[in-house]
Design an enzyme around this catalytic site. Structure first.
Site, PDB file in Angstrom:
ATOM      1  CG  HIS A 148      -2.555   2.201   4.174  1.00  0.00           C
ATOM      2  ND1 HIS A 148      -3.622   1.512   4.720  1.00  0.00           N
ATOM      3  CD2 HIS A 148      -1.437   1.688   4.761  1.00  0.00           C
ATOM      4  CE1 HIS A 148      -3.163   0.640   5.594  1.00  0.00           C
ATOM      5  NE2 HIS A 148      -1.854   0.723   5.637  1.00  0.00           N
ATOM      6  CD  GLU A 198       1.712  -0.346   2.385  1.00  0.00           C
ATOM      7  OE1 GLU A 198       1.939  -1.316   3.142  1.00  0.00           O
ATOM      8  OE2 GLU A 198       1.446   0.794   2.816  1.00  0.00           O
ATOM      9  CG  HIS A 199      -2.719  -3.142   3.164  1.00  0.00           C
ATOM     10  ND1 HIS A 199      -2.946  -4.040   4.172  1.00  0.00           N
ATOM     11  CD2 HIS A 199      -2.149  -2.061   3.749  1.00  0.00           C
ATOM     12  CE1 HIS A 199      -2.544  -3.532   5.327  1.00  0.00           C
ATOM     13  NE2 HIS A 199      -2.061  -2.322   5.093  1.00  0.00           N
ATOM     14  CD  GLU A 259      -4.635  -7.002   2.635  1.00  0.00           C
ATOM     15  OE1 GLU A 259      -3.769  -6.656   3.472  1.00  0.00           O
ATOM     16  OE2 GLU A 259      -4.891  -8.202   2.383  1.00  0.00           O
ATOM     17  CD  GLU A 266      -2.457  -0.785   8.954  1.00  0.00           C
ATOM     18  OE1 GLU A 266      -1.383  -0.132   8.942  1.00  0.00           O
ATOM     19  OE2 GLU A 266      -2.929  -1.341   7.932  1.00  0.00           O
TER      20      GLU A 266
END
Length: 420
Positions: free
Chosen positions: A47, A50-51, A120, A127
């Site tokens: 994940h 992906e960011h 990030e 998140e």
């Protein structure tokens, strides 16, 4: 509509579907590298990667990536699941080469600037915090954890805070080197696309990549158990999971039809009995989530803490009653819902591209749509009732509770009532 599949010499598969009359196209790369492919110390890195995809390459800054796609009115995005990470774009047909160039650039030339990694990292930690503050979101992670304890398939996709805080550039580069080989990638495009052009673009962008050993994820073994988090919330959140077939199983359509009849819509048994007749909840549903080798039928409801016991008892009773009580009309209705949902969902090129990638990943081919419809139609009442009986007699379940749930049921009690 025409589906075509081609495999490059290095193993990258290219699948396209031309949709006449459309002026736009969806194109993307689906990588068979998700949460279940991580080692324990890597949990959350798929994940995180992906960011980082949109945070700059050797040719483009993060701003340039955003500007180039939006200059032509398109969009670019990505997502991570437990089995796949996808990078995709939607553009007008003349801009397909630009979309391919952007996607290949972010996959092949990321710089992983340490400053951008720190930025990030903060976004992902936010998140995670948001997920923890969303009960009907985080409870499904907890349910997954108790269904598949101490297994890659049971870990959260976002990863734990302590892991996310520790990832650095070498960690990201190592995961890419291990899992982003051409044999693990599927390039899928649908809409106003020309197959030969897409293959040429794929060959130019990815044809030079050397083949790497395709890693195999550890099998998922359903165990069951429970997790209960007591907190002063307005609602008690209840989730229950029973093992279901994986998507390669011949029984997957039976499981999906059963879950639809049980709790897949306003006419379903759970909705009618627990919400409409008893008023015990606002939301209740059941669904099947399938993986390569296993799956879960999940039931979710939110209710008041004082009504949790009654809701869980009624849920178990409806599952038990379904073994002998499901009617032909209910199964016909579930079939119709499944077929309509599948067909309606394929009216956009983005949905088509995702479907193509998923089917190629499973079967290394794209079965005709009629084949899927025929398999749905072939599921009869006897098969659905037999599936219901197997759930009732399984002897295992996973449960997660969150909110004012200190007096909620124990999973062992629910399993015992199921088999009674």
């Amino acid at each position: 509509m025409t589906v075509q599949l081609h495999t490059l010499a290095n193993g990258l598969r290219v699948v396209t579907e031309y949709m006449p009359s459309l002026q736009s196209a969806a194109i993307g790369i689906w990588v068979n590298a998700g949460g279940r492919h991580e080692l324990p110390e890597q949990n959350g890195i798929a994940h995180f990667l992906e960011h980082m995809a949109f945070k700059g390459t050797k040719r483009r800054s993060a701003l340039q990536i955003a500007e180039e796609i939006e200059d032509v009115g398109g969009y670019i995005n990505a997502y991570t699941s437990r089995e796949v990470t996808a990078y995709y774009a939607r553009v007008l047909k003349d801009d397909v080469p630009l979309a391919m160039d952007l996607i290949s650039d972010i996959l092949l030339n990321p710089v992983f600037d340490p400053r951008e990694i720190e930025v990030e990292r903060g976004v992902i930690l936010q998140e995670i915090g948001q997920a923890l503050d969303t009960p009907d979101d985080i409870i499904f992670d907890w349910l997954q954890e108790v269904a598949y304890p101490e297994q890659p398939l049971g870990r959260t996709i976002l990863g734990p805070v302590e892991r996310v805080k520790a990832f650095d550039k070498p960690d990201l580069q190592r995961f890419v080197a291990e899992h982003y080989g051409p044999g693990q990638m599927i390039l899928s495009a649908a809409g106003a696309v020309d197959h030969e052009e897409i293959v040429r673009l794929a060959e130019a962008a990815f044809g030079h990549l050397p083949a790497v050993k395709v890693s195999t994820a550890l099998p998922g073994v359903f165990h069951g158990g429970e997790r209960r988090e007591v907190k002063q919330l307005e609602q008690a959140h209840f989730t229950l999971a029973l093992e279901a077939p994986g998507y390669r199983s011949d029984d997957i359509y039976t499981a999906q039809i059963y879950a639809t009849a049980l709790g897949g819509g306003m006419s379903s048994r759970l909705f009618q009995e627990i919400r409409e007749k008893r008023g015990l909840c606002y939301t209740i549903f059941s669904q099947v989530g399938a993986y390569d080798d296993t799956g879960l039928m999940t039931i979710y409801a939110g209710t008041g803490g004082e009504d949790l016991a009654a809701l869980s008892d009624l849920t178990i009773e409806e599952v038990r009653r379904s073994v002998d009580g499901l009617t032909e009309a209910e199964i016909d209705r579930a079939r119709a819902q499944m077929k309509a949902g599948m067909l309606m969902g394929l009216e956009s090129p983005s949905a088509r591209a995702e479907r193509l990638a998923r089917l190629v990943a499973i079967w290394d081919r794209v079965p005709p749509l009629q084949e899927s419809i025929d398999r749905i139609d072939a599921v009869d009442r006897a098969a659905v009732r037999a599936h219901a009986a197997s759930l009732v007699g399984s002897g295992r379940a996973a449960m997660a509770l969150y909110g004012p749930v200190d007096r909620g049921p124990r999973v062992a009690e629910l399993v015992e009532r199921l088999a009674a």
